[in-house]
Design a protein around this motif. Structure first.
Motif, mmCIF file in Angstrom:
data_model
loop_
_atom_site.group_PDB
_atom_site.id
_atom_site.type_symbol
_atom_site.label_atom_id
_atom_site.label_comp_id
_atom_site.label_asym_id
_atom_site.label_seq_id
_atom_site.Cartn_x
_atom_site.Cartn_y
_atom_site.Cartn_z
ATOM 1 N N PHE A 71 0.725 -1.309 -0.084
ATOM 2 C CA PHE A 71 0.257 0.082 -0.068
ATOM 3 C C PHE A 71 1.002 1.401 0.113
ATOM 4 N N THR A 72 2.147 1.377 0.625
ATOM 5 C CA THR A 72 2.903 2.418 0.982
ATOM 6 C C THR A 72 3.783 2.631 -0.403
ATOM 7 N N THR A 73 3.936 1.582 -1.373
ATOM 8 C CA THR A 73 4.846 1.772 -2.340
ATOM 9 C C THR A 73 4.616 2.992 -3.022
ATOM 10 N N PRO A 74 3.599 3.383 -3.580
ATOM 11 C CA PRO A 74 3.576 4.782 -4.513
ATOM 12 C C PRO A 74 3.841 5.991 -3.767
ATOM 13 N N TYR A 75 3.597 5.823 -2.271
ATOM 14 C CA TYR A 75 3.987 6.976 -1.610
ATOM 15 C C TYR A 75 5.144 7.197 -1.395
ATOM 16 N N MET A 76 6.062 5.982 -1.168
ATOM 17 C CA MET A 76 7.530 6.018 -0.805
ATOM 18 C C MET A 76 8.254 6.697 -2.106
ATOM 19 N N ILE A 77 7.685 6.152 -3.342
ATOM 20 C CA ILE A 77 8.571 6.706 -4.511
ATOM 21 C C ILE A 77 8.306 8.106 -4.578
ATOM 22 N N ARG A 78 7.185 8.436 -4.568
ATOM 23 C CA ARG A 78 6.925 10.280 -4.300
ATOM 24 C C ARG A 78 7.973 10.760 -3.481
ATOM 25 N N LEU A 79 8.312 10.202 -2.325
ATOM 26 C CA LEU A 79 9.091 10.831 -1.047
ATOM 27 C C LEU A 79 10.515 10.616 -1.515
ATOM 28 N N ALA A 80 11.061 9.999 -2.480
ATOM 29 C CA ALA A 80 12.541 9.787 -2.680
ATOM 30 C C ALA A 80 12.928 11.420 -3.064
ATOM 31 N N GLU A 81 12.449 12.143 -3.860
ATOM 32 C CA GLU A 81 13.082 13.031 -4.165
ATOM 33 C C GLU A 81 13.422 14.243 -3.095
ATOM 34 N N PRO A 82 12.045 14.475 -2.351
ATOM 35 C CA PRO A 82 12.204 15.360 -1.306
ATOM 36 C C PRO A 82 12.969 15.084 -0.316
ATOM 37 N N THR A 83 13.064 13.793 0.095
ATOM 38 C CA THR A 83 14.076 13.320 0.965
ATOM 39 C C THR A 83 15.466 13.409 0.541
ATOM 40 N N TYR A 84 15.853 13.485 -0.793
ATOM 41 C CA TYR A 84 17.328 13.653 -1.356
ATOM 42 C C TYR A 84 17.390 15.210 -0.996
ATOM 43 N N ASN A 85 16.461 15.895 -1.425
ATOM 44 C CA ASN A 85 16.637 17.522 -1.276
ATOM 45 C C ASN A 85 17.151 17.643 0.386
ATOM 46 N N LEU A 86 16.382 17.141 1.172
ATOM 47 C CA LEU A 86 16.795 17.340 2.557
ATOM 48 C C LEU A 86 18.187 16.818 3.051
ATOM 49 N N VAL A 87 18.360 15.562 2.454
ATOM 50 C CA VAL A 87 19.821 14.981 2.551
ATOM 51 C C VAL A 87 20.799 15.893 2.157
ATOM 52 N N SER A 88 20.757 16.459 0.827
ATOM 53 C CA SER A 88 21.677 17.013 0.265
ATOM 54 C C SER A 88 22.001 18.196 0.950
ATOM 55 N N ARG A 89 20.864 18.693 1.732
ATOM 56 C CA ARG A 89 21.116 20.249 2.549
ATOM 57 C C ARG A 89 22.023 19.845 3.730
ATOM 58 N N VAL A 90 21.890 18.685 4.264
ATOM 59 C CA VAL A 90 22.387 18.267 5.554
ATOM 60 C C VAL A 90 23.917 17.641 5.348
ATOM 61 N N LEU A 91 23.954 17.192 4.501
ATOM 62 C CA LEU A 91 25.421 16.427 4.111
ATOM 63 C C LEU A 91 26.389 17.565 3.902
ATOM 64 N N PRO A 92 27.571 17.415 4.122
ATOM 65 C CA PRO A 92 28.640 18.312 3.557
ATOM 66 C C PRO A 92 28.597 18.307 1.919
ATOM 67 N N ALA A 93 28.878 19.527 1.565
ATOM 68 C CA ALA A 93 28.659 19.584 0.060
ATOM 69 C C ALA A 93 29.954 18.849 -0.718
ATOM 70 N N LYS A 94 31.221 18.615 0.022
ATOM 71 C CA LYS A 94 32.087 17.996 -0.652
ATOM 72 C C LYS A 94 31.810 16.456 -0.789
ATOM 73 N N TRP A 95 31.178 15.910 -0.007
ATOM 74 C CA TRP A 95 30.657 14.581 0.242
ATOM 75 C C TRP A 95 29.675 14.379 -1.242
ATOM 76 N N ILE A 96 28.678 15.345 -1.230
ATOM 77 C CA ILE A 96 27.790 15.291 -2.491
ATOM 78 C C ILE A 96 28.481 15.425 -3.645
ATOM 79 N N ALA A 97 29.550 16.226 -3.855
ATOM 80 C CA ALA A 97 30.257 16.413 -5.120
ATOM 81 C C ALA A 97 31.232 15.155 -5.495
ATOM 82 N N LYS A 98 31.470 14.349 -4.202
ATOM 83 C CA LYS A 98 32.449 13.291 -4.216
ATOM 84 C C LYS A 98 31.669 12.061 -4.886
ATOM 85 N N LEU A 99 30.326 12.082 -4.300
ATOM 86 C CA LEU A 99 29.464 11.105 -4.972
ATOM 87 C C LEU A 99 29.166 11.128 -6.184
#
Length: 576
Positions: A372-400
């Motif tokens: 039941f939660t699958t479609p909602y989790m798919i939609r949640l991926a990008e907002p979660t990435y945006n949140l994580v990218s703001r929390v993680l150091p910029a050099k880590w994101i650039a390295k990945l």
């Protein structure tokens, strides 16, 4: 008035409940498989307020047929060539996810003090995401063409294959009641030999038979022929000690490479839908509300383990395979559910009597919630990435991101690519030839020898049997010894320098060594008294095979026919 058989009445009840529930779930835009599970719960003896089935044994048999059709259809959608073209990324990601999630599942079971076998089976159930549910969700959300969706579907194909391997391993483990590394390794080796043998033999003969009988193959005859091949392989797999579902998958994957694959898939779909529905309804019948209430804490814990485990561990697995952080998170959020294989493994554990009664309804409850939660989790991926990218150091994101771009843009050296292609061809030739030779030897020594013993004197039985086996194996011995050794690519590598010359020589010596081992077994079997004469016989046979132009033509014809069968469907698709 005639008495209606209980099984027919049960089938009527199942289909009525399934029909009503599928229409309801379709109108609610929910996966139909959940409707089947609800229908099974309503028709089960656990629901005392409604009519219920009476012949559970008959329903169980039909559900096993449903598993056979589900795996056969999965095989029809599968392609070994597609797996090879995917590269290493999906394989690395799939292996990482499965190993980690099996460990998470086993540890979760250990926390509640469950038996060792319950924990192992739970780990297997949690390791596989649902191909059907994810495919449907991507389709409904218009994401099928996205890059991360293609990567997820590639990983799911790998998971489906590994799930078949896992089924065989768990079956072996259930029989032995304990984990023995040697026995498990032996089972995996037998599985590999079985796959190579049947895929090679099947892909050589079945397309040829279908081509010759094409004028007789209308929809009806093609369907019956396909099902006959499917159930024939089911019987063969069972006789070899594997599960019926594994045999169905093997035959489906063989037929997937034929030019009739899409037509067979279309013809089999209604039969699969019928028996697949019965299987999923039988899954719903195993749901016991009292058990769910009793085990609500483990259910909630397993749901958390699945969703958090997939989000964290799958993201790490995709990062390990060279994907960017955003793509990895989109993939991992798409896989936060368990599905069809969890039910199949649960059924396997129940039928073998090695898992506890409470495990089945727990897994069904977890599957229903996570689906039941699958479609909602798919939609949640990008907002979660945006949140994580703001929390993680910029050099880590650039390295990945840089690592991902380097993996995508890295151009392979032409000579290395040539070497890899030749190396791959060498090892494929060695494996296929060796497996076929072993199969011929086994058939001749166990089944051919008694037949020969009935027509020749006793002292000639072993020499004649060995000679017949050698003649049958001769084209494959030539293939093992010389196939591909005089190609332009090998000449190019030979001329490139001493480094590649040493490697080519080493591979040639390896092939000679393996051929000598096989020939020694033939000579020892046919002439155990031979001593020095046997050595001369071995060298003479080796030279005869090496320089035989007739064997060369025969081996090339076999290779050409096999290659044409393997690429026939791809050629037709390119012409469309």
């Amino acid at each position: 008035m005639s008495q209606l058989e209980p099984l027919i009445a049960d089938l009527a009840l199942i289909l009525i409940c399934a029909g009503v529930m599928t229409l309801l779930f379709k109108s609610l835009k929910q996966p139909i498989v959940l409707g089947y599970i609800v229908a099974g719960f309503l028709a089960s003896p656990n629901m005392s307020y409604m009519p219920s089935v009476t012949d559970m044994h008959g329903i169980h048999v039909w559900s096993e047929i449903g598993v056979i059709f589900l795996l056969f259809s999965l095989g029809l959608e599968f392609s070994f060539k597609k797996i090879l073209k995917m590269g290493a990324a999906p394989i690395i990601a799939a292996l990482s996810i499965i190993i980690c999630m099996m460990y998470v599942g086993a540890c979760t079971g250990e926390l509640f003090g469950w038996s060792h076998m319950d924990c192992i089976y739970l780990g297997g159930m949690l390791a596989m995401s649902s191909t059907t549910i994810i495919f449907k969700a991507f389709d409904d959300m218009g994401l099928r063409q996205k890059r991360f969706a293609s990567l997820v579907l590639s990983v799911l194909i790998i998971e489906d294959i590994l799930a078949i391997v896992l089924m065989v391993m768990l079956s072996t483990l259930a029989v032995s009641k304990e984990f023995e590394g040697t026995q498990m390794l032996n089972s995996i080796l037998q599985l590999g030999l079985y796959l190579v043998l049947w895929f090679t033999v099947g892909l050589y003969f079945i397309p040829m038979i279908l081509r010759k009988l094409k004028s007789l193959m209308n929809d009806e005859t093609l369907l019956i022929t396909a099902l006959a091949l499917c159930f024939g392989m089911v019987v063969a797999a069972s006789a070899a000690g594997f599960s019926a579902a594994f045999g169905a998958f093997v035959m489906g994957s063989i037929l997937a490479e034929t030019i009739e694959a899409e037509r067979i898939e279309h013809l089999v779909a209604p039969v699969k839908n019928l028996f697949g529905a019965i299987f999923f309804v039988s899954v719903g019948m195993m749901v016991d509300v009292n058990l769910i209430v009793e085990y609500i804490v483990p259910i909630v814990s397993i749901i958390a383990a699945v969703m958090l485990g997939q989000i964290i561990l799958s993201t790490c697995g995709f990062l390990l395979s060279g994907q960017s952080l955003k793509t990895s998170m989109q993939c991992s959020f798409s896989m936060t559910q368990i599905g069809e294989f969890a039910f199949i493994l649960a059924t396997l554990g129940t039928s073998l009597g090695v898992t506890s009664d409470f495990l089945y309804p727990i897994v069904v409850a977890v599957s229903v919630f996570t689906t039941f939660t699958t479609p909602y989790m798919i939609r949640l991926a990008e907002p979660t990435y945006n949140l994580v990218s703001r929390v993680l150091p910029a050099k880590w994101i650039a390295k990945l991101e840089r690592n991902a771009n380097e993996n995508e843009e890295k151009a392979p050296d032409e000579l290395k690519q040539t070497y890899k292609a030749c190396l791959k061809r060498y090892f494929v030739t060695i494996i296929i030839s060796s497996v076929i030779i072993l199969a011929i030897m086994t058939l001749m020594y166990y089944y051919g020898e008694p037949l020969i013993a009935s027509v020749v004197p006793t002292e000639w039985v072993r020499p004649v049997t060995g000679l017949v086996a050698l003649v049958l194996c001769a084209p494959f011995l030539w293939m093992l010894l010389r196939s591909g050794g005089d190609s332009p690519k090998i000449d190019k590598l030979w001329e490139s320098g001493p480094s590649y010359r040493i490697r080519i020589t080493a591979y040639a010596l390896l092939r000679i060594f393996i051929t000598v081992v096989f020939l020694s077994s033939f000579v020892d079997y046919a002439m155990p008294w031979s001593n020095w004469f046997g050595m001369f016989a071995l060298l003479a046979i080796l030279m005869l095979i090496y320089f035989s132009s007739a064997l060369k033509k025969q081996s090339n014809r076999i290779t050409r026919n096999f290659t044409e069968n393997l690429s026939a469907r791809e050629k037709i698709e390119k012409q469309k």
